[in-house]
Design a protein around this motif. Structure first.
Motif, PDB file in Angstrom:
ATOM      1  N   ASP A 663     -75.874  -6.092  34.600  1.00 29.37           N
ATOM      2  CA  ASP A 663     -76.958  -5.357  34.094  1.00 29.37           C
ATOM      3  C   ASP A 663     -77.280  -6.433  32.683  1.00 29.37           C
ATOM      4  O   ASP A 663     -76.565  -5.829  31.642  1.00 29.37           O
ATOM      5  N   TRP A 664     -78.151  -7.282  32.912  1.00 31.05           N
ATOM      6  CA  TRP A 664     -78.531  -8.244  31.703  1.00 31.05           C
ATOM      7  C   TRP A 664     -79.038  -7.579  30.644  1.00 31.05           C
ATOM      8  O   TRP A 664     -78.757  -7.740  29.523  1.00 31.05           O
ATOM      9  N   GLU A 665     -80.087  -6.479  31.115  1.00 26.97           N
ATOM     10  CA  GLU A 665     -80.675  -5.708  29.890  1.00 26.97           C
ATOM     11  C   GLU A 665     -79.738  -5.057  28.867  1.00 26.97           C
ATOM     12  O   GLU A 665     -79.957  -5.133  27.696  1.00 26.97           O
ATOM     13  N   MET A 666     -78.764  -4.373  29.624  1.00 31.07           N
ATOM     14  CA  MET A 666     -77.857  -3.583  28.742  1.00 31.07           C
ATOM     15  C   MET A 666     -76.880  -4.588  28.028  1.00 31.07           C
ATOM     16  O   MET A 666     -76.569  -4.183  26.718  1.00 31.07           O
ATOM     17  N   ILE A 667     -76.573  -5.952  28.556  1.00 31.58           N
ATOM     18  CA  ILE A 667     -75.812  -6.815  27.868  1.00 31.58           C
ATOM     19  C   ILE A 667     -76.558  -7.325  26.419  1.00 31.58           C
ATOM     20  O   ILE A 667     -76.075  -7.238  25.386  1.00 31.58           O
ATOM     21  N   LEU A 668     -77.918  -7.549  26.710  1.00 32.30           N
ATOM     22  CA  LEU A 668     -78.804  -7.646  25.645  1.00 32.30           C
ATOM     23  C   LEU A 668     -78.815  -6.789  24.577  1.00 32.30           C
ATOM     24  O   LEU A 668     -78.757  -7.089  23.367  1.00 32.30           O
ATOM     25  N   LYS A 669     -78.703  -5.590  24.721  1.00 31.81           N
ATOM     26  CA  LYS A 669     -78.792  -4.528  23.856  1.00 31.81           C
ATOM     27  C   LYS A 669     -77.349  -4.248  22.995  1.00 31.81           C
ATOM     28  O   LYS A 669     -77.173  -3.966  22.162  1.00 31.81           O
ATOM     29  N   ASP A 670     -76.210  -4.350  24.130  1.00 30.00           N
ATOM     30  CA  ASP A 670     -74.755  -4.146  23.505  1.00 30.00           C
ATOM     31  C   ASP A 670     -73.804  -5.190  24.603  1.00 30.00           C
ATOM     32  O   ASP A 670     -73.806  -4.841  25.460  1.00 30.00           O
ATOM     33  N   GLU A 671     -73.451  -5.831  23.711  1.00 31.12           N
ATOM     34  CA  GLU A 671     -72.558  -7.074  24.328  1.00 31.12           C
ATOM     35  C   GLU A 671     -71.175  -6.677  24.625  1.00 31.12           C
ATOM     36  O   GLU A 671     -70.436  -7.074  25.453  1.00 31.12           O
TER      37      GLU A 671
END
Length: 800
Positions: A663-671
């Motif tokens: 889930d790349w969107e969640m990684i951009l928000k929180d690594e």
């Protein structure tokens, strides 16, 4: 066989009654046969008779030709028989004739003859026919007679060519010359006679300006009679035929016929007694005389036959003539075998009332005259030795040797070329066979025996077995082990003065990951038990130069030492992951540390490209071999041979990669999000390009890709491809998102919840599981059981 000949030639020659056919057969003259005149019924009858008598067409040909039947006519008969057989096969006729490749008449009677009778194989062997050779030059001593044809050729100044047949009066007729009598004289004499007559007409023949050539063209057929054979009768054969040729055609002597006293009768006088043994034993064909017209071959009944069994090269039944001895019988049997006991031979003879047994010694072989019915039995020699002695063990030539009286231990050792260097001198073992065939052991001091001590240097007996021990037999085979950072770890044999450097070199040297730390585990040996010291081994920790196989501290090893070369604390080879798809700098990247995650590597790759689908990031991770093995061992307890278990096992075996959705969107928000997966060597990071379509596949009317429309439901895309077909399972349909994640349709009570659709997704509608419908018989069976059960219930209620 005679019955077969009667039927065969009856149908060939007559359209008449069997009596007429049998009368004609007595003449044995088939020269006037015309196969074209035979009807189809007659050919079919011949076919039937051949089958009834188990006779092949090849066998029939031999008989027919010997009776004077032309080859051209028999070829026609063969063709018509083959055509009849083919037609019968097509019609399904069970009476077909099966042709066997039999090249001689005698083969038909092979089953009825005793193969043990010496000489019978001569007439049962299709490779031997003794057929006369009609292609050879005319013999000068050939006697001409009626039926012969002469080819006369005059060449030179004058020329003349003619074929002249010898008439029944014994004359030939030549144009301008007249008749010349040639019957009863040799062809050489006839040539001179013809030359003299022709010289009166052709003058150049007398002067030598022309030459005359006379040769034999067609050879006449002579008639002979054979009595006492398996197929007795009158035969028409070539005038070049011999006695053996005639015997072969007639199948050889009958079951009780003589092989050694066959009579050739000519002009009512016996002109030759034929002994087939002369040919069988020595290859002598002096008895194989040429035959003449009206010759009679008479095979009388044998007088004396004996049997020889056992260890001879050719056991069997032999015919013995008056005056012959047992030595002659042995020569007929090709001599004794290699293991025959020849000192005496046992013979069972007959008296007027009973049997008796005799023993013939070897000195009487040439004196004993066999009697009819004698049975000689040649036995094997004994499986023992009269002068054997054996030496085994630590000598240069362990073997069996010949024993002589007075031989001692030192003599036997010297025969074996002496003791080896490892011979154990304090003791040797002598195994001796006693008079009652039991064995005993005699102890020997080998050193004293070899030094000449009379008490130790024991006198030997036959069948003694002397065993010399080797001192190496008493030594234990030790070994050492080396493990860890060595190229060929394993177990190696131990030798005296073996050092650590020796073992390292023998094991291929140190690897690049070897550290300076080396541990040697050594066995503790003690006669006393020390309860205060529980240790079983002693550990030696040493330091070495990891870059050099030759160590300054070269420790001497002991048996059963275990050497362990430790690995350096940090020794990791660079390991990589692969980044493909829509990133700025795709390619392979080395993992910087053990804690590197997907976000770190994508940053090093320049981040996602503008064309990347932010929802389409996933990781393909290779499955290790031990993981596949663990999965394949999973047992679902579905029973042996269950298809579900088998399908699962097959899928596991084919499994090579697993997909990890990201889930790349969640990684951009929180690594620190769980989607920021920790990478392992061999991972492949894939970033797919943005795709506005939604693929719909499976059990739908049309597998297609529908453009993505925001807000449209799961059912919208299924309906856009025509809906689900009759095999589709709608409530089990599922969706696969671009990052590899899947979601399924769920239901609660009467409400269904379909998954959300994203661009680049794929909707799959699976097929319904196949259900087996009940057969009519199963329905009737269940109804019958229910009816019976209802009857039982009613009966119980009635009782109450």
């Amino acid at each position: 066989m005679n019955k077969l000949i009667v039927f065969l030639f009856f149908w060939i020659f007559f359209i008449s009654t069997p009596a007429i056919g049998q009368d004609l057969l007595k003449s044995n003259d088939l020269r006037s046969l015309h196969v074209d005149q035979l009807s189809d019924d007659q050919i079919a009858q011949i076919q039937s008779e051949l089958k009834a008598n188990n006779m092949s067409i090849d066998q029939a040909e031999t008989i027919a030709l010997s009776k004077g039947m032309p080859k051209s006519e028999f070829a026609k008969l063969r063709g018509r028989l083959a055509a009849t057989k083919t037609a019968a096969s097509t019609a399904g006729n069970a009476g077909n004739v099966v042709d066997r490749k039999i090249t001689s008449v005698s083969e038909a009677s092979q089953n009825s003859s005793n193969p043990m009778i010496f000489g019978s194989e001569l007439f049962n062997n299709p490779a031997l026919s003794f057929a006369p050779n009609d292609k050879i030059a005319t013999p000068l001593n050939y006697i001409l007679g009626p039926g012969d044809e002469l080819q006369i050729s005059l060449y030179g100044v004058q020329e003349f060519n003619s074929n002249a047949a010898v008439s029944v009066e014994g004359k030939i007729s030549l144009p301008f010359v007249g008749q010349i009598s040639v019957s009863g004289i040799t062809i050489e004499a006839a040539t001179q006679k013809i030359k003299n007559s022709m010289s009166k007409v052709y003058s150049t023949l007398a002067s030598g300006q022309s030459k005359l050539s006379v040769s034999l063209g067609n050879i006449r057929t002579i008639r002979i009679t054979i009595i006492g054979s398996k197929l007795p009768g009158n035969y028409s054969i070539s005038s070049l035929s011999t006695v053996y040729n005639a015997l072969y055609i007639a199948g050889g002597p009958s079951e009780n016929g003589s092989y050694r006293n066959i009579e050739l009768i000519r002009g009512n006088k016996v002109i030759k007694h034929i002994d087939i043994y002369r040919f069988l034993v020595g290859g002598d064909q002096s008895d194989n005389l040429g035959l003449k017209d009206n010759d009679v071959i008479r095979i009388p009944v044998y007088k004396n036959r004996v049997t020889i069994e056992g260890e001879v090269k050719r056991p069997g039944i032999f015919e013995i003539k008056e005056g012959e001895t047992f030595a002659d019988l042995i020569s007929f049997a090709s001599g004794f075998s290699e293991v025959a006991y020849t000192a005496t031979v046992n013979v069972v003879s007959k008296t007027e009332k009973e049997f008796k047994v005799q023993d013939i010694s070897s000195k009487d072989f040439s004196l004993y005259k066999p009697k009819s019915g004698d049975i000689f039995k040649v036995s094997k020699i004994l499986n023992r030795f009269e002068n054997r002695i054996t030496i085994e063990g630590a000598v240069f030539r362990p073997n069996q040797f010949s024993f002589v009286n007075g031989m001692r231990i030192s003599d036997l050792v010297n025969k074996a070329d002496g003791l080896r260097e490892d011979a154990y001198l304090k003791r040797a073992m002598l195994v001796r066979q006693k008079d009652d065939l039991s064995t005993e052991v005699v102890e020997v001091n080998l050193a004293n025996a070899m030094a000449g001590d009379a008490s130790a240097n024991i006198e030997l007996k036959k069948e003694d077995v002397l065993t010399i021990y080797s001192s190496l037999d008493f030594k234990e085979n030790y070994n050492v082990s080396i493990e860890g950072e060595i190229k060929r770890a394993g177990v190696y044999p131990y030798f005296e003065n073996l050092t650590l450097n020796d073992l390292i070199i023998q094991a291929g040297g140190l690897t690049g990951a070897a550290s300076k730390k080396v541990e040697i585990a050594r066995m503790i040996k003690s006669e006393d038990l020390d309860n205060t010291n529980p240790r079983k081994i002693e550990l030696l920790n040493i330091e070495i130069d990891a870059l050099n196989n030759e160590q300054a501290q070269n420790i001497e090893l002991l048996p059963y030492d275990i050497v362990t070369i430790r690995r350096v604390a940090v020794f990791e080879q660079p390991e990589m992951v692969n980044v493909i798809g829509e990133v700025i700098y795709p390619g392979k990247y080395v993992l910087e540390n053990k804690d590197e995650r997907i976000a770190d590597v994508i940053k090093r790759a320049g981040g996602l490209s503008p064309q990347a689908n932010i929802l389409g990031v996933k990781i393909r991770r290779p499955v290790k071999g031990d993981q596949i093995e663990d999965l394949s061992r999973v047992d679902l307890n579905l029973g042996k041979g269950d298809t579900i278990q088998k399908k699962l096992t097959d899928k596991v075996i084919q499994l090579r990669y697993t997909t990890i959705p990201v889930d790349w969107e969640m990684i951009l928000k929180d690594e620190k999000h769980y989607s920021n997966v920790l990478l392992v060597p061999g991972d492949e990071i894939k970033v797919t390009a943005f795709d506005e379509g939604v693929k719909v596949s499976g059990n739908v009317l049309l597998n297609s890709e529908i453009p993505y429309r925001k807000g449209k439901s799961f059912k919208y895309y299924i309906n856009s491809v025509g809906g689900i077909d009759n095999k589709g399972w709608k409530r089990k349909s599922y969706i696969i998102y671009p990052n590899g994640k899947a979601d399924v349709t769920s239901s609660f009570l009467f409400f269904k919840s379909y998954p959300e659709v994203q661009p680049g997704s794929q909707i799959v509608v699976p097929a319904k599981p196949e259900t087996k419908k009940m057969t009519t018989g199963e329905i009737v069976g269940i109804a019958s059981v229910l009816t019976s059960l209802a009857g039982v219930v009613i009966a119980i209620l009635t009782i109450k």
